[in-house]
Structures are given as structure tokens and as C-alpha cells.
Write a protein that holds these residues in place. Sequence first.
Motif, PDB file in Angstrom:
ATOM      1  N   SER A 178     -10.428 -56.108  -2.494  1.00  0.00           N
ATOM      2  CA  SER A 178     -11.755 -56.651  -2.193  1.00  0.00           C
ATOM      3  C   SER A 178     -12.343 -55.999  -0.953  1.00  0.00           C
ATOM      4  CB  SER A 178     -11.674 -58.166  -1.995  1.00  0.00           C
ATOM      5  OG  SER A 178     -10.810 -58.491  -0.917  1.00  0.00           O
ATOM      6  N   PHE A 179     -11.539 -55.878   0.098  1.00  0.00           N
ATOM      7  CA  PHE A 179     -12.033 -55.278   1.343  1.00  0.00           C
ATOM      8  C   PHE A 179     -12.586 -53.879   1.094  1.00  0.00           C
ATOM      9  CE2 PHE A 179     -11.141 -52.162   4.646  1.00  0.00           C
ATOM     10  CZ  PHE A 179     -11.908 -52.650   5.684  1.00  0.00           C
ATOM     11  N   SER A 180     -11.789 -53.026   0.453  1.00  0.00           N
ATOM     12  CA  SER A 180     -12.210 -51.644   0.259  1.00  0.00           C
ATOM     13  C   SER A 180     -13.389 -51.521  -0.690  1.00  0.00           C
ATOM     14  CB  SER A 180     -11.034 -50.807  -0.254  1.00  0.00           C
ATOM     15  OG  SER A 180     -10.063 -50.650   0.743  1.00  0.00           O
ATOM     16  N   THR A 181     -13.397 -52.349  -1.730  1.00  0.00           N
ATOM     17  CA  THR A 181     -14.482 -52.260  -2.708  1.00  0.00           C
ATOM     18  C   THR A 181     -15.800 -52.740  -2.118  1.00  0.00           C
ATOM     19  OG1 THR A 181     -12.882 -52.619  -4.487  1.00  0.00           O
ATOM     20  CG2 THR A 181     -15.202 -52.939  -5.026  1.00  0.00           C
ATOM     21  N   LEU A 182     -15.753 -53.789  -1.328  1.00  0.00           N
ATOM     22  CA  LEU A 182     -16.985 -54.338  -0.749  1.00  0.00           C
ATOM     23  C   LEU A 182     -17.491 -53.524   0.439  1.00  0.00           C
ATOM     24  CD1 LEU A 182     -16.071 -58.114  -0.978  1.00  0.00           C
ATOM     25  CD2 LEU A 182     -17.890 -56.958  -2.251  1.00  0.00           C
ATOM     26  N   THR A 183     -16.594 -52.979   1.241  1.00  0.00           N
ATOM     27  CA  THR A 183     -17.030 -52.216   2.422  1.00  0.00           C
ATOM     28  C   THR A 183     -17.176 -50.733   2.128  1.00  0.00           C
ATOM     29  OG1 THR A 183     -14.781 -51.758   3.221  1.00  0.00           O
ATOM     30  CG2 THR A 183     -15.820 -53.839   3.933  1.00  0.00           C
ATOM     31  N   ARG A 184     -16.523 -50.268   1.049  1.00  0.00           N
ATOM     32  CA  ARG A 184     -16.460 -48.852   0.675  1.00  0.00           C
ATOM     33  C   ARG A 184     -15.685 -48.028   1.706  1.00  0.00           C
ATOM     34  NH1 ARG A 184     -19.660 -47.711  -3.882  1.00  0.00           N
ATOM     35  NH2 ARG A 184     -19.939 -49.717  -4.921  1.00  0.00           N
ATOM     36  N   TYR A 185     -14.811 -48.667   2.438  1.00  0.00           N
ATOM     37  CA  TYR A 185     -13.928 -47.971   3.368  1.00  0.00           C
ATOM     38  C   TYR A 185     -12.472 -48.187   2.962  1.00  0.00           C
ATOM     39  CZ  TYR A 185     -17.706 -46.893   6.596  1.00  0.00           C
ATOM     40  OH  TYR A 185     -18.852 -46.396   7.165  1.00  0.00           O
ATOM     41  N   ARG A 186     -11.679 -47.130   3.153  1.00  0.00           N
ATOM     42  CA  ARG A 186     -10.250 -47.250   2.888  1.00  0.00           C
ATOM     43  C   ARG A 186      -9.577 -48.110   3.960  1.00  0.00           C
ATOM     44  NH1 ARG A 186      -7.522 -43.047   3.565  1.00  0.00           N
ATOM     45  NH2 ARG A 186      -9.076 -41.701   4.576  1.00  0.00           N
ATOM     46  N   LEU A 187      -8.336 -48.483   3.714  1.00  0.00           N
ATOM     47  CA  LEU A 187      -7.661 -49.476   4.549  1.00  0.00           C
ATOM     48  C   LEU A 187      -7.369 -49.030   5.980  1.00  0.00           C
ATOM     49  CD1 LEU A 187      -5.271 -51.006   1.892  1.00  0.00           C
ATOM     50  CD2 LEU A 187      -7.511 -51.810   2.631  1.00  0.00           C
ATOM     51  N   PRO A 188      -7.255 -47.733   6.287  1.00  0.00           N
ATOM     52  CA  PRO A 188      -7.109 -47.374   7.702  1.00  0.00           C
ATOM     53  C   PRO A 188      -8.257 -47.868   8.580  1.00  0.00           C
ATOM     54  CG  PRO A 188      -6.470 -45.530   6.341  1.00  0.00           C
ATOM     55  CD  PRO A 188      -7.051 -46.563   5.411  1.00  0.00           C
ATOM     56  N   ALA A 189      -9.404 -48.184   7.974  1.00  0.00           N
ATOM     57  CA  ALA A 189     -10.523 -48.733   8.756  1.00  0.00           C
ATOM     58  C   ALA A 189     -10.182 -50.075   9.377  1.00  0.00           C
ATOM     59  CB  ALA A 189     -11.762 -48.868   7.870  1.00  0.00           C
ATOM     60  N   LEU A 190      -9.099 -50.693   8.908  1.00  0.00           N
ATOM     61  CA  LEU A 190      -8.642 -51.950   9.495  1.00  0.00           C
ATOM     62  C   LEU A 190      -7.555 -51.759  10.543  1.00  0.00           C
ATOM     63  CD1 LEU A 190      -8.252 -54.189   6.316  1.00  0.00           C
ATOM     64  CD2 LEU A 190      -9.875 -54.573   8.182  1.00  0.00           C
ATOM     65  N   PHE A 191      -6.809 -50.665  10.458  1.00  0.00           N
ATOM     66  CA  PHE A 191      -5.554 -50.575  11.191  1.00  0.00           C
ATOM     67  C   PHE A 191      -5.384 -49.330  12.063  1.00  0.00           C
ATOM     68  CE2 PHE A 191      -4.517 -52.847   7.141  1.00  0.00           C
ATOM     69  CZ  PHE A 191      -4.253 -54.085   7.693  1.00  0.00           C
ATOM     70  N   ARG A 192      -6.012 -48.226  11.734  1.00  0.00           N
ATOM     71  CA  ARG A 192      -5.648 -46.944  12.338  1.00  0.00           C
ATOM     72  C   ARG A 192      -6.436 -46.671  13.609  1.00  0.00           C
ATOM     73  NH1 ARG A 192      -5.323 -42.006   8.242  1.00  0.00           N
ATOM     74  NH2 ARG A 192      -7.574 -42.346   8.089  1.00  0.00           N
ATOM     75  N   GLU A 193      -5.728 -46.185  14.616  1.00  0.00           N
ATOM     76  CA  GLU A 193      -6.379 -45.812  15.864  1.00  0.00           C
ATOM     77  C   GLU A 193      -7.071 -44.463  15.706  1.00  0.00           C
ATOM     78  OE1 GLU A 193      -3.592 -45.913  19.046  1.00  0.00           O
ATOM     79  OE2 GLU A 193      -3.354 -48.098  18.982  1.00  0.00           O
ATOM     80  N   PRO A 194      -8.004 -44.143  16.621  1.00  0.00           N
ATOM     81  CA  PRO A 194      -8.673 -42.844  16.551  1.00  0.00           C
ATOM     82  C   PRO A 194      -7.679 -41.698  16.699  1.00  0.00           C
ATOM     83  CG  PRO A 194      -9.827 -44.334  18.028  1.00  0.00           C
ATOM     84  CD  PRO A 194      -8.535 -44.990  17.692  1.00  0.00           C
ATOM     85  N   PRO A 195      -8.026 -40.499  16.218  1.00  0.00           N
ATOM     86  CA  PRO A 195      -7.122 -39.348  16.351  1.00  0.00           C
ATOM     87  C   PRO A 195      -6.829 -39.047  17.818  1.00  0.00           C
ATOM     88  CG  PRO A 195      -8.898 -38.876  14.810  1.00  0.00           C
ATOM     89  CD  PRO A 195      -9.252 -40.156  15.476  1.00  0.00           C
ATOM     90  N   SER A 196      -5.571 -38.793  18.103  1.00  0.00           N
ATOM     91  CA  SER A 196      -5.192 -38.430  19.479  1.00  0.00           C
ATOM     92  C   SER A 196      -5.303 -36.940  19.723  1.00  0.00           C
ATOM     93  CB  SER A 196      -3.754 -38.892  19.758  1.00  0.00           C
ATOM     94  OG  SER A 196      -2.852 -38.335  18.814  1.00  0.00           O
ATOM     95  N   ASP A 197      -5.304 -36.170  18.628  1.00  0.00           N
ATOM     96  CA  ASP A 197      -5.400 -34.715  18.720  1.00  0.00           C
ATOM     97  C   ASP A 197      -6.719 -34.271  18.082  1.00  0.00           C
ATOM     98  OD1 ASP A 197      -5.199 -31.982  18.611  1.00  0.00           O
ATOM     99  OD2 ASP A 197      -3.153 -31.962  17.770  1.00  0.00           O
TER     100      ASP A 197
END
Length: 372
Positions: free
Chosen positions: A226-245
Motif C-alpha cells: 500500500s505504501f509504495s503503490t500510493l506514494t509511488r516510492y520504493r521502500l528505502p524512502a522509509l528507511f534509507r539514509e542519504p548516500p555517504s559517498d
Amino acid sequence: MAATKVQDVLLVGYGAVGAIYALVLQRSGLVRVTAVARSNYDAVQEHGFRIESTKYGVINGCRPDRILRSVAAAADRAYSYVFIASKAIPERVATPAILKPLISAPYVDEYPQPTYVILQNGLGVETDLYHSIKDIGKEPSIVSTALWVNTNLLQPNVAEHGNLNRLIIGVYRHNDFTTVTNTPTEAALLEDLSAVLTAGGTDVIIAPDVQRHKFSKNFWNVAFSSFSTLTRYRLPALFREPPSDPSKPYTPYVSPTTAHLIKEYTIPAIRATLAELVVLARALGYPDSRDGIPSTLPDEVIENTRKLHVGPESFHKPSMMIDAEKDQPIEVEVIFGAVVRLAQERGVSLPRVEMLYALLLVIQNQILGKFE
């Protein structure tokens, strides 16, 4: 019906899941496989399937013993098993309608009914088929499954697959959610089916309480499909920090700007949604234990999902999100609608789940309108 005596198996639905299971069945060396390919028939018939699998390797030109355009064309022999690998979209076409040539005359007069193995997401996907077989005066033999297989269709005849193919199987018992033992006949059937699938490379678990496993698996779909379908974002949008490199960019990630709001509102809202399913589980008779539906399951589902999608290597898209992006019907009824109806029948309130269902119905309505 020992595994060595299994002669013919029919596979209906030759997409990503169907391609993997056609391969598994062939690898077993115990069956002859007929596959029904509808929209991709021409591509598969001409070129075969290309399967790019971490678990099974890269295979070009993979073909079952027979490829046919329709179930009607396949209704020319007895089958030990019929695997249903098409997605469950009852608003568009119900499973009994797809299988009508097998559950109507002249087939039912000439051949015994097979065991139907339903490789579909969601809850209640067996019910319509069960009643249709009852209506022709036969005793249904249906195997329910909870399937974990990370596969997607890249082209009509190209499927990618990771290293996961785990299948929990159990006999479908209508309106029975809590039986925890198999009869000798049920046990023999499941052992025979397991022998075929295991020989083909599937990790199989036999579970008398398969409906509990399906209910548990549906937690993830309710929360994250539901989250991904409604927001059109994959799940890292909930959990992943910005790139360090900076030289190794990736998206999506949780922007620091409002990361605290994701933590304070979004994750707790997902947890509260899953807590509603725990309440429904109690109404269905599942205890608060590892053998039932534990109260800790919402936190476990969220944490396990976080671990999968916190790193830079996360590229997975939920299949519901992919279908919505392609304007293909989504599995909203069997994943959400079935839960809402189970709750209504038992007087359980699911306001958050009902809201997700209501919003996804709008997406489904617009997609289905394009097929009118």
C-alpha cells in the motif's frame, strides 16, 4: 498418487511466477508440464522463456512440454495438479471463469478433478473455486499456499529471479482458520506434492494451518504494498539514509529535512495499521504466540523490512507498485478487501486498513476503466 506416478501437470498463468514454477516442475523430472500462456503466448512459443535467476542460473529458451493459448485447449487430458499462477483480480475475472473448461462438461464427465494448487497472493483466493467445484457435485481438492519468490517480469518472455523460492503448502478447508493437524489423506497429498516441488528446487514447508501463514504474510502486503503503490516510492524512502559517498548516488532515501516526521508519524502509522490486523487475528481464533499471530508481529515485519531496504543495494519494487505503474489491475480485493470483509463479519473495526482499501480502490477503478 505417489510423486513417481504423477504424469501431467497444468500451469495456468505464464508470467514471472508461472515461469519460475514451470522451471521448477520441469527440473523435478517427475512431471510433464503444460503451460497456458495468454498475452505472451507468441513470444514464449517462438523464443521460449529467458530466466535470469540467482538460484537457478541463467536459462535461455526455457519451455515446458506444451505451451497453449487457453485452458480450453489444455482440457484434453487428466491432470494430477493444476497450478494457478495468474494474479487474483476477481473484479476483472474470477478464477472459476479462467478454469471453466476444467470444471464443466464435457471435461468433468471424462476426467477426474485434479488437485488445484493456488499460487496467488491474498486471502480467500480459494473460495470461489471451492464453491464452483461443489456446484458440479465434486469434492474440491485445493492446496493453499504462502509463496515467497522474488521475481519480476522484465519482458513478456524474460523473468528475473533472486535466490528466494519458499512455498508453504496446506490443504484448503473452507471457513476453517485454526485446524492444526492433517488427516492421513491430506498428509499423503501434501507429501507427494512436496516431493515434486522439492525435487525441482523449491524450499517447501508443509503446514496444516496454512491459512495462518497466509494471514501472517498478508501483514507485509497491507503495510508496504500500500505504501509504495500510493506514494509511488520504493521502500528505502522509509528507511534509507542519504548516500555517504557522492560518487555512489542512489534514490530514494529519507531526506534529513523532515526525517523526524517520517519517524514520528509515518512509521507509527504503519505500525498502528498492522496492530489492527492483530486484533482481527484474535477474532479469527489465532492465539498470541509463535504458533499463532504474536502481538510482536507488527514490529517484526517493520524491522525485517527495514533491514532489507536500509542499504544501497535495495532496488526491489513491490509487485502492486509495478502493476500500478504499468496501468495493470492491482490485487486490492484479495489483499485488502478480503481483510475488511473478514473484519466486518466479526464486528472488528479496522479504520486504517479501510482507509488504505478505500484509496487503493480509486487507483483500481481508474485502471479497470481503461479496459472497458
